[in-house]
Design an enzyme around this catalytic site. Sequence first.
Site, short mmCIF file in Angstrom:
data_model
loop_
_atom_site.label_atom_id
_atom_site.label_comp_id
_atom_site.label_asym_id
_atom_site.label_seq_id
_atom_site.Cartn_x
_atom_site.Cartn_y
_atom_site.Cartn_z
CB THR A 55 -0.94 0.00 1.22
OG1 THR A 55 -1.79 -1.15 1.16
CG2 THR A 55 -1.81 1.25 1.25
CB SER A 70 2.17 -7.73 1.73
OG SER A 70 0.90 -7.52 2.28
CB THR A 76 0.28 -3.66 6.40
OG1 THR A 76 -0.98 -3.69 5.72
CG2 THR A 76 0.88 -2.27 6.32
CG ASP A 77 -2.64 -7.70 3.85
OD1 ASP A 77 -3.01 -6.87 4.70
OD2 ASP A 77 -3.25 -7.90 2.79
#
Length: 324
Positions: free
Chosen positions: A12, A54, A86-87
């Site tokens: 992101t 991610s 971030t995942d």
Amino acid sequence: MKKILAIHTGGTISMSLDDQGSVVQNEKNPIDNNAGLGLDDIEVENDELLNLPSPQMTPATMLQVKNRIQQAISDGIDGVVVTHGTDTLEETAYFLDLTLPNTIPVVVTGAMRSSNEIGADGVFNFKSAIQVAASDAARNKGVLVVFNTGIYSARYVTKTHTTSVDTFKDPIYGTLGTVDHDQVIFAQQLIGSEYTEINHVVGGVYMVKAYAGMTGTIFEAIQAAQPTGVVIEAMGAGNLPKATLPAVQSLLDAGIPVVLVSRCFSGYAQPIYAYTGGGIELQSMGLVFCEQLNGPKARIKLIVGLSCGKSGYALQEYMSNALS
């Protein structure tokens, strides 16, 4: 002047909203530009190594990032920042923590809002991460995650909210420090740090979350896929429904390492209960209790352990040692 390498991998932080309001990938990373950061005393070199959402990161791409960092260490870089979606950020950060020598600061960061959203957090997190990577106080603390002013240990940090900019937390020990008005301040020190050199990653390591009414069916399916290892997020302090036990025992009889953690947000698995399926029985069966790690990180650690050739008692010791 400190020289910092920024390795960009996508996520992101490198994306933008399109005309329909959807978050999409960009051909050019909008933060691959150090202008306006106010870091005149830090030289930043950017490397667009990957451009992946991610969920598309794998242990193999994590190894690519690790190898690039090792090259930078050999070249004499002072610190490294990795920007990441971030995942799976916590998994990559922990992979790097397990496989890199603790010699220079390595900091992982990202964003919860894309680059052209109101309140975008990417540039702020990127600047903060660079400042931490350039700080002498950040040395010998393992791989760090910097997000929303907090500095966290890669070992314990986890994503706690799907959309909040304050998503990354350490539910057990809290922050190691903060970035406050350009000051890097540490309040805690990570205890214990070992690294394992690997040049490849094994596949076939599965993770399963236990649930009420669970049977052995999913474990039978995993065994049919010829796994190299299995991580179970068990209930509570480390317990499983008794209907799962024959299939779990079959995995163990086949020589498959089975590692157990808790599915709880905080705390860790321990052999406390003596009923059928309780932790005491599971430990006696041969399941390895992995302390203070969540399921995804225990899986990363098992992959690293298997990839460096650990097996039997050595693998059990590696997985059960919370400080390595």
